[in-house]
Motif scaffolding. Structure first.
Motif, short mmCIF file in Angstrom:
data_model
loop_
_atom_site.label_atom_id
_atom_site.label_comp_id
_atom_site.label_asym_id
_atom_site.label_seq_id
_atom_site.Cartn_x
_atom_site.Cartn_y
_atom_site.Cartn_z
N TRP A 67 0.81 -1.22 0.00
CA TRP A 67 0.00 0.00 0.00
C TRP A 67 0.84 1.27 0.00
CZ3 TRP A 67 -4.60 1.54 -1.24
CH2 TRP A 67 -5.05 2.79 -0.81
N SER A 68 1.92 1.31 0.76
CA SER A 68 2.72 2.54 0.89
C SER A 68 3.68 2.75 -0.27
CB SER A 68 3.50 2.51 2.19
OG SER A 68 4.51 1.50 2.14
N GLN A 405 -5.01 10.72 1.47
CA GLN A 405 -4.03 10.17 2.43
C GLN A 405 -2.62 10.46 1.92
OE1 GLN A 405 -3.17 5.85 2.42
NE2 GLN A 405 -4.05 5.83 4.49
N LEU A 406 -1.85 11.16 2.72
CA LEU A 406 -0.46 11.46 2.40
C LEU A 406 0.46 10.53 3.17
CD1 LEU A 406 1.91 13.24 1.33
CD2 LEU A 406 1.51 14.73 3.31
N HIS A 407 1.34 9.80 2.45
CA HIS A 407 2.33 8.95 3.09
C HIS A 407 3.60 9.76 3.26
CE1 HIS A 407 5.34 5.47 3.05
NE2 HIS A 407 4.62 5.31 4.14
N ILE A 408 3.98 10.01 4.51
CA ILE A 408 5.09 10.92 4.79
C ILE A 408 6.42 10.43 4.22
CG2 ILE A 408 6.42 12.06 6.62
CD1 ILE A 408 3.65 13.17 6.30
N LYS A 414 -2.88 9.46 -2.01
CA LYS A 414 -3.92 8.63 -2.60
C LYS A 414 -5.28 9.13 -2.12
CE LYS A 414 -1.18 4.38 -2.86
NZ LYS A 414 -1.09 2.95 -2.47
N PHE A 415 -6.27 9.05 -2.99
CA PHE A 415 -7.64 9.35 -2.59
C PHE A 415 -8.27 8.10 -1.99
CE2 PHE A 415 -7.32 12.75 -5.87
CZ PHE A 415 -7.60 13.82 -5.04
N LEU A 416 -8.98 8.28 -0.88
CA LEU A 416 -9.62 7.17 -0.20
C LEU A 416 -11.12 7.12 -0.44
CD1 LEU A 416 -7.78 7.20 3.26
CD2 LEU A 416 -7.05 6.24 1.07
N THR A 417 -11.70 8.18 -0.97
CA THR A 417 -13.13 8.19 -1.28
C THR A 417 -13.32 8.54 -2.75
OG1 THR A 417 -13.36 10.52 -0.60
CG2 THR A 417 -13.81 8.81 1.06
#
Length: 441
Positions: A67-68, A405-408, A414-417
């Motif tokens: 996922w990341s 959602q921002l992965h630091i 990524k958009f979650l909705t």
């Protein structure tokens, strides 16, 4: 349930103090900010008989681990593994680590191996019991991740957010807001609050043994604060005139700070148990003529919050709960929506940059501000994952409002909705010890 009732009792006491005082905020799209990083290749080996449920678990685990965008999972299957040396022949040389998973009557066992040295690094067994296969996969991912990347993860956490819908009332379309709950990646969406009004700004509590969700709800005369357990049993906590919203909880869950506008302006209030008397106390924290909103704990004795009392525009301040002294964190522009990570020791907040809000990080130790997003759209209502690796936020662009959602570490978004849904006010949960009600789904 007893803890829920106990907390209800405590908050009813809090409410009595308030009465006495009254008398005296899934489609995927990668951001252009994504960094090119070399992905780790991980072997995932299923051992023995693989039925449909085992396949489902493996697919979910692969999705979690990839996922990341830090790893690529290569799947293999073996009927038996006579010796660990067979792992070297199973994968290409660039696969240096492998996870072996087997299933024995819904007891899933995993073992992590260094393929180059044929050394077992870690391993555990997990009983499925009444848990879903997705939850078992999330659990395995949470157990494996620290071994792979030396950081914590939060695959078992949940995200709550508000979703706007339209319903006909007296022949006219009228907007309402529901509360939805999803897995950490926006999958498995579940409708949680569906009352005929606007329900928004959900906030999770910090008691990992007693999961609760707080949110605000529009009524004809005010915005009241509501608490719900994971079975949907709800209780109105505060219902004064004006706003009753945005509770924040100390790391140990014993202190609560929230906003009330019962006196004309929005002020912050603290509720806590006095160590000497054992009684619950209620203190007003701010006494200015501005609006004070969006509190968040940064440690047991300090909160960050937003106020316009000095400049007429929202700025972020730090307040000492003991002395009630206030110092500014920002000193210009339009700043809002602070949220603190106890893992990273950093504050995320939104600041107006041109035509939209962008996310900034503030390090409380170095006092350094760093902009971490750019591009079109306003990024607001940031919420940290419990592991500190992700920031969930609302991205508003034109008429679209989506949870992103921002992965630091990789700076990917990524958009979650879905684009068609109007979703705002995201909030990340802790990883709760008790898997109750909707958390089971």
């Amino acid at each position: 349930m007893n803890k829920f009732n106990n907390l209800l009792g405590l908050l009813i006491i809090l409410l009595s103090f308030l009465v006495l005082a009254e008398q005296e905020s899934s489609d995927l799209q990668l951001s252009v900010q994504a960094q090119k990083t070399k992905k780790i290749k991980i072997g995932l080996v299923s051992l023995g008989t693989v039925d449909s449920e085992f396949k489902q678990l493996l697919a979910r685990l692969k999705k979690d681990l990839e996922w990341s965008n830090q790893s690529i999972v290569e799947q293999k299957h073996l009927d038996t593994l006579k010796h660990e040396r067979e792992l070297k022949d199973l994968f290409e040389p660039n696969v240096l680590i492998a996870i072996i998973i087997s299933n024995d009557h819904k007891v899933y066992s995993w073992h992590l191996y260094d393929v180059s040295s044929i050394k077992m690094l870690a391993g555990k067994k997990i009983k499925q019991d009444t848990n879903t296969l997705d939850y078992v996969a999330h659990t395995i991912a949470d157990q494996v991740w620290p071994e792979l990347f030396a950081t914590q993860s939060s695959f078992r956490s949940k995200i709550a957010y508000s979703k706007q819908i339209w319903r006909k009332k007296f022949g006219k379309d009228k907007p309402y807001k529901q509360i939805w709950i999803t897995d950490f990646d926006g999958s498995n969406p579940q409708l949680f609050v569906d009352t005929p009004t606007v329900s928004f700004a959900p906030r999770w509590n910090n008691d990992v043994a007693c999961p609760l969700l707080f949110y605000s709800e529009n009524t004809v005369s005010n915005v009241q604060l509501v608490m719900s357990n994971m079975f949907g049993k709800r209780k109105v906590i505060c219902s004064f005139d004006g706003l009753n919203m945005q509770p924040t909880f100390s790391q140990d869950g014993k202190k609560i700070v929230f906003c009330l506008s019962k006196d004309g302006t929005s002020q912050l209030y603290l509720s806590y148990i006095n160590h000497v008397s054992g009684q619950r106390h209620f203190d007003r924290l701010t006494f200015n003529t501005g609006d004070n909103i969006a509190p968040c704990f940064v440690d047991d004795t300090h909160i960050a919050f937003v106020s316009d009392y000095k400049t007429g525009k929202p700025q972020i301040y730090l307040l000492d709960l003991k002395t009630k002294s206030i110092e500014s964190i920002t000193d210009g522009g339009y700043c809002a929506c602070p949220a603190y990570s106890f893992v990273r020791k950093q504050l995320v907040y939104s600041k107006m940059m041109g035509a939209g809000m962008q996310l900034f990080l503030y390090d409380l130790k170095t006092e350094k501000h760093t902009q971490i997003t750019d591009g079109p759209g306003s990024k607001e209502e940031g919420s940290w994952s419990s592991c500190g690796n992700y920031i969930i936020f609302g991205l508003n662009k034109g008429l679209e409002s989506r949870v992103a959602q921002l992965h630091i570490p990789t700076k990917t978004i990524k958009f979650l909705t879905a684009e068609k849904d109007n979703c705002t006010y995201p909030s990340c949960s802790p990883i709760y010890d008790e898997i109750l009600g909707i958390l089971h789904k």
